[in-house]
Scaffold this motif. Structure first.
Motif, PDB file in Angstrom:
ATOM      1  N   GLU A  81       0.843  -1.101  -0.064  1.00  0.00           N
ATOM      2  CA  GLU A  81      -0.099   0.018  -0.042  1.00  0.00           C
ATOM      3  C   GLU A  81       0.988   1.026   0.009  1.00  0.00           C
ATOM      4  OE1 GLU A  81      -3.432   0.042   2.692  1.00  0.00           O
ATOM      5  OE2 GLU A  81      -2.859  -1.959   3.152  1.00  0.00           O
ATOM      6  N   VAL A  82       0.479   2.165  -0.745  1.00  0.00           N
ATOM      7  CA  VAL A  82       1.190   3.395  -0.888  1.00  0.00           C
ATOM      8  C   VAL A  82       0.507   4.493  -0.225  1.00  0.00           C
ATOM      9  CG1 VAL A  82       2.351   5.087  -2.272  1.00  0.00           C
ATOM     10  CG2 VAL A  82       2.654   2.688  -2.737  1.00  0.00           C
ATOM     11  N   ARG A  83       1.003   5.399   0.843  1.00  0.00           N
ATOM     12  CA  ARG A  83       0.049   6.438   1.347  1.00  0.00           C
ATOM     13  C   ARG A  83       0.675   7.669   0.857  1.00  0.00           C
ATOM     14  NH1 ARG A  83      -0.353   7.081   7.042  1.00  0.00           N
ATOM     15  NH2 ARG A  83       1.848   6.702   6.976  1.00  0.00           N
ATOM     16  N   ILE A  84       0.243   8.770   0.344  1.00  0.00           N
ATOM     17  CA  ILE A  84       0.684  10.060   0.013  1.00  0.00           C
ATOM     18  C   ILE A  84       0.653  10.886   1.333  1.00  0.00           C
ATOM     19  CG2 ILE A  84       0.381  12.250  -1.205  1.00  0.00           C
ATOM     20  CD1 ILE A  84       1.288   9.698  -2.768  1.00  0.00           C
ATOM     21  N   LEU A  85       1.861  11.272   2.001  1.00  0.00           N
ATOM     22  CA  LEU A  85       1.998  12.018   3.299  1.00  0.00           C
ATOM     23  C   LEU A  85       2.229  13.449   3.030  1.00  0.00           C
ATOM     24  CD1 LEU A  85       4.770   9.707   4.837  1.00  0.00           C
ATOM     25  CD2 LEU A  85       2.268   9.635   4.971  1.00  0.00           C
ATOM     26  N   LYS A  86       2.539  13.664   1.902  1.00  0.00           N
ATOM     27  CA  LYS A  86       2.559  15.322   1.381  1.00  0.00           C
ATOM     28  C   LYS A  86       2.215  15.172  -0.335  1.00  0.00           C
ATOM     29  CE  LYS A  86       5.222  19.307   0.437  1.00  0.00           C
ATOM     30  NZ  LYS A  86       4.305  19.662  -0.681  1.00  0.00           N
ATOM     31  N   ASP A  87       1.021  15.920  -0.531  1.00  0.00           N
ATOM     32  CA  ASP A  87       0.751  16.010  -1.805  1.00  0.00           C
ATOM     33  C   ASP A  87       1.426  17.298  -2.634  1.00  0.00           C
ATOM     34  OD1 ASP A  87      -0.244  15.289  -4.496  1.00  0.00           O
ATOM     35  OD2 ASP A  87      -2.043  15.273  -3.572  1.00  0.00           O
ATOM     36  N   LEU A  88       1.590  17.525  -3.970  1.00  0.00           N
ATOM     37  CA  LEU A  88       1.787  18.573  -4.631  1.00  0.00           C
ATOM     38  C   LEU A  88       0.937  19.646  -4.088  1.00  0.00           C
ATOM     39  CD1 LEU A  88       2.206  17.273  -8.186  1.00  0.00           C
ATOM     40  CD2 LEU A  88       4.190  17.668  -6.341  1.00  0.00           C
ATOM     41  N   ARG A  89       1.558  21.051  -4.207  1.00  0.00           N
ATOM     42  CA  ARG A  89       0.745  22.288  -3.718  1.00  0.00           C
ATOM     43  C   ARG A  89       0.039  22.785  -5.121  1.00  0.00           C
ATOM     44  NH1 ARG A  89       3.665  26.092   0.425  1.00  0.00           N
ATOM     45  NH2 ARG A  89       1.648  27.169  -0.222  1.00  0.00           N
ATOM     46  N   GLY A  90       0.682  22.457  -6.245  1.00  0.00           N
ATOM     47  CA  GLY A  90       0.200  23.290  -7.442  1.00  0.00           C
ATOM     48  C   GLY A  90      -0.210  22.099  -8.244  1.00  0.00           C
ATOM     49  N   GLU A  91      -0.926  22.612  -9.380  1.00  0.00           N
ATOM     50  CA  GLU A  91      -1.586  21.704 -10.695  1.00  0.00           C
ATOM     51  C   GLU A  91      -0.324  21.464 -11.612  1.00  0.00           C
ATOM     52  OE1 GLU A  91      -4.709  20.439 -10.566  1.00  0.00           O
ATOM     53  OE2 GLU A  91      -4.873  21.583  -8.407  1.00  0.00           O
ATOM     54  N   ILE A  92      -0.522  20.208 -11.903  1.00  0.00           N
ATOM     55  CA  ILE A  92       0.292  19.690 -13.296  1.00  0.00           C
ATOM     56  C   ILE A  92      -0.277  19.679 -14.666  1.00  0.00           C
ATOM     57  CG2 ILE A  92       1.992  18.862 -11.760  1.00  0.00           C
ATOM     58  CD1 ILE A  92       1.103  16.171 -12.300  1.00  0.00           C
ATOM     59  N   GLU A  93      -1.779  19.922 -14.692  1.00  0.00           N
ATOM     60  CA  GLU A  93      -2.328  19.582 -15.865  1.00  0.00           C
ATOM     61  C   GLU A  93      -1.835  20.332 -17.055  1.00  0.00           C
ATOM     62  OE1 GLU A  93      -6.735  19.431 -17.940  1.00  0.00           O
ATOM     63  OE2 GLU A  93      -6.565  19.381 -15.564  1.00  0.00           O
ATOM     64  N   GLY A  94      -1.306  19.757 -18.019  1.00  0.00           N
ATOM     65  CA  GLY A  94      -0.709  20.389 -19.468  1.00  0.00           C
ATOM     66  C   GLY A  94       0.778  21.082 -19.135  1.00  0.00           C
ATOM     67  N   ARG A  95       1.108  20.401 -17.944  1.00  0.00           N
ATOM     68  CA  ARG A  95       2.592  21.114 -17.738  1.00  0.00           C
ATOM     69  C   ARG A  95       3.360  20.038 -18.038  1.00  0.00           C
ATOM     70  NH1 ARG A  95       2.238  25.767 -14.382  1.00  0.00           N
ATOM     71  NH2 ARG A  95       4.058  26.265 -15.733  1.00  0.00           N
ATOM     72  N   ASP A  96       4.716  20.475 -18.215  1.00  0.00           N
ATOM     73  CA  ASP A  96       5.992  19.682 -18.302  1.00  0.00           C
ATOM     74  C   ASP A  96       6.374  19.484 -16.730  1.00  0.00           C
ATOM     75  OD1 ASP A  96       6.127  19.448 -21.025  1.00  0.00           O
ATOM     76  OD2 ASP A  96       7.075  21.353 -21.033  1.00  0.00           O
ATOM     77  N   VAL A  97       6.543  18.065 -16.568  1.00  0.00           N
ATOM     78  CA  VAL A  97       6.848  17.454 -15.050  1.00  0.00           C
ATOM     79  C   VAL A  97       8.082  16.513 -15.174  1.00  0.00           C
ATOM     80  CG1 VAL A  97       6.004  16.375 -13.076  1.00  0.00           C
ATOM     81  CG2 VAL A  97       4.570  17.900 -14.414  1.00  0.00           C
ATOM     82  N   LEU A  98       8.944  16.791 -14.244  1.00  0.00           N
ATOM     83  CA  LEU A  98      10.142  15.921 -13.929  1.00  0.00           C
ATOM     84  C   LEU A  98      10.242  15.460 -12.694  1.00  0.00           C
ATOM     85  CD1 LEU A  98      12.916  14.787 -15.053  1.00  0.00           C
ATOM     86  CD2 LEU A  98      13.995  16.676 -14.068  1.00  0.00           C
ATOM     87  N   VAL A  99      10.034  14.335 -12.492  1.00  0.00           N
ATOM     88  CA  VAL A  99       9.869  13.499 -10.996  1.00  0.00           C
ATOM     89  C   VAL A  99      11.457  13.119 -10.751  1.00  0.00           C
ATOM     90  CG1 VAL A  99       9.116  11.603  -9.586  1.00  0.00           C
ATOM     91  CG2 VAL A  99       7.521  12.839 -11.062  1.00  0.00           C
ATOM     92  N   VAL A 100      11.846  13.820  -9.642  1.00  0.00           N
ATOM     93  CA  VAL A 100      13.154  13.274  -9.224  1.00  0.00           C
ATOM     94  C   VAL A 100      13.156  12.634  -8.015  1.00  0.00           C
ATOM     95  CG1 VAL A 100      15.544  14.600  -8.265  1.00  0.00           C
ATOM     96  CG2 VAL A 100      14.149  15.589  -9.976  1.00  0.00           C
ATOM     97  N   GLU A 101      14.044  11.407  -8.118  1.00  0.00           N
ATOM     98  CA  GLU A 101      13.915  10.404  -7.245  1.00  0.00           C
ATOM     99  C   GLU A 101      15.392   9.974  -6.957  1.00  0.00           C
ATOM    100  OE1 GLU A 101      12.829   8.534  -4.637  1.00  0.00           O
ATOM    101  OE2 GLU A 101      11.612   7.064  -5.508  1.00  0.00           O
ATOM    102  N   ASP A 102      15.592   9.606  -5.535  1.00  0.00           N
ATOM    103  CA  ASP A 102      17.035   9.213  -4.987  1.00  0.00           C
ATOM    104  C   ASP A 102      17.349   8.117  -5.457  1.00  0.00           C
ATOM    105  OD1 ASP A 102      15.144   7.811  -3.288  1.00  0.00           O
ATOM    106  OD2 ASP A 102      16.087   8.546  -1.517  1.00  0.00           O
ATOM    107  N   ILE A 103      16.593   6.697  -5.301  1.00  0.00           N
ATOM    108  CA  ILE A 103      16.812   5.421  -5.810  1.00  0.00           C
ATOM    109  C   ILE A 103      15.639   4.856  -6.011  1.00  0.00           C
ATOM    110  CG2 ILE A 103      17.708   3.033  -4.853  1.00  0.00           C
ATOM    111  CD1 ILE A 103      18.732   4.440  -2.382  1.00  0.00           C
ATOM    112  N   VAL A 104      15.716   4.319  -7.495  1.00  0.00           N
ATOM    113  CA  VAL A 104      14.767   3.167  -7.607  1.00  0.00           C
ATOM    114  C   VAL A 104      15.310   1.916  -7.386  1.00  0.00           C
ATOM    115  CG1 VAL A 104      13.480   2.409  -9.837  1.00  0.00           C
ATOM    116  CG2 VAL A 104      14.245   4.619  -9.987  1.00  0.00           C
ATOM    117  N   ASP A 105      14.468   1.210  -6.669  1.00  0.00           N
ATOM    118  CA  ASP A 105      14.668   0.143  -6.027  1.00  0.00           C
ATOM    119  C   ASP A 105      13.718  -1.020  -6.554  1.00  0.00           C
ATOM    120  OD1 ASP A 105      15.027  -2.042  -3.975  1.00  0.00           O
ATOM    121  OD2 ASP A 105      15.744  -0.656  -2.723  1.00  0.00           O
ATOM    122  N   THR A 106      12.705  -1.276  -5.867  1.00  0.00           N
ATOM    123  CA  THR A 106      11.719  -2.359  -6.243  1.00  0.00           C
ATOM    124  C   THR A 106      10.875  -1.685  -7.308  1.00  0.00           C
ATOM    125  OG1 THR A 106       9.985  -1.641  -4.683  1.00  0.00           O
ATOM    126  CG2 THR A 106      11.555  -3.342  -4.031  1.00  0.00           C
TER     127      THR A 106
END
Length: 182
Positions: A81-106
């Protein structure tokens, strides 16, 4: 505090990380060259040092936002199960988005987060990960840009912690448990 003594062996130097961040930023800048603003979404907490260095190297107009997700379950078997503890403040619809992660594990949490973000209808949605551990992958997900592929080792430093310690190390180090920490 961790209850087992350990030492940290340097795996990726601060100088090597800095050079790779610069190269990643150049590739990302070229990819998003036509954007009016790139929304860079850091996945907390481990990505905060990486995202700070990366955005300073981007030659684009950027907005920074953060999302914190948590997979939870007991220590022997994840509930998946994944819980969102802090969500984005802004809207991303129609925007260019880059998700930055420290480690891709499982890949499980990142896959879930990407599914949520894709449902918000961004124009483009890409992933930049500092580290990739393909040997641990359970869910087929791959970052668009990866800093370093590493073996299945427990690592700390450059924002990544062990029991909330070692985030401040300027390098990536491998944790090695010992009988005596000396």
């Amino acid at each position: 505090m961790p209850d087992r003594p350990y030492v940290i062996d340097e795996m990726i130097s601060a100088k090597t990380i800095a050079a790779r961040v610069e190269a990643l930023a150049a590739d990302i800048t070229a990819h998003f060259a036509d954007t009016d603003k790139l929304i860079v979404v850091g996945l907390l907490r481990g990505s905060f040092v990486f995202i700070a260095d990366l955005v300073r190297e981007l030659r684009l107009p950027v907005e920074v936002d953060f999302l914190e997700a948590s997979s939870y379950g007991n220590s022997t078997q994840s509930s998946r199960e994944v819980r969102i503890l802090k969500d984005l403040r802004g809207e991303i619809e129609g925007r260019d988005v880059l998700v930055v992660e420290d480690i891709v594990d499982t890949g499980f949490t990142l896959s879930h987060v990407m599914h949520i973000l894709q449902g918000r209808k961004p124009r483009r949605l890409e992933i930049c990960a500092l580290l990739d551990k393909p040997a641990r992958r359970e869910v087929p997900i791959k970052a668009t840009w990866t800093g370093f592929e590493i073996p299945d080792e427990f690592v700390v430093g450059y924002g990544i912690d062990f029991a909330q310690r070692n985030r401040n190390l300027p390098y990536i180090g491998k944790v090695r448990f010992t009988q005596n920490a000396g």
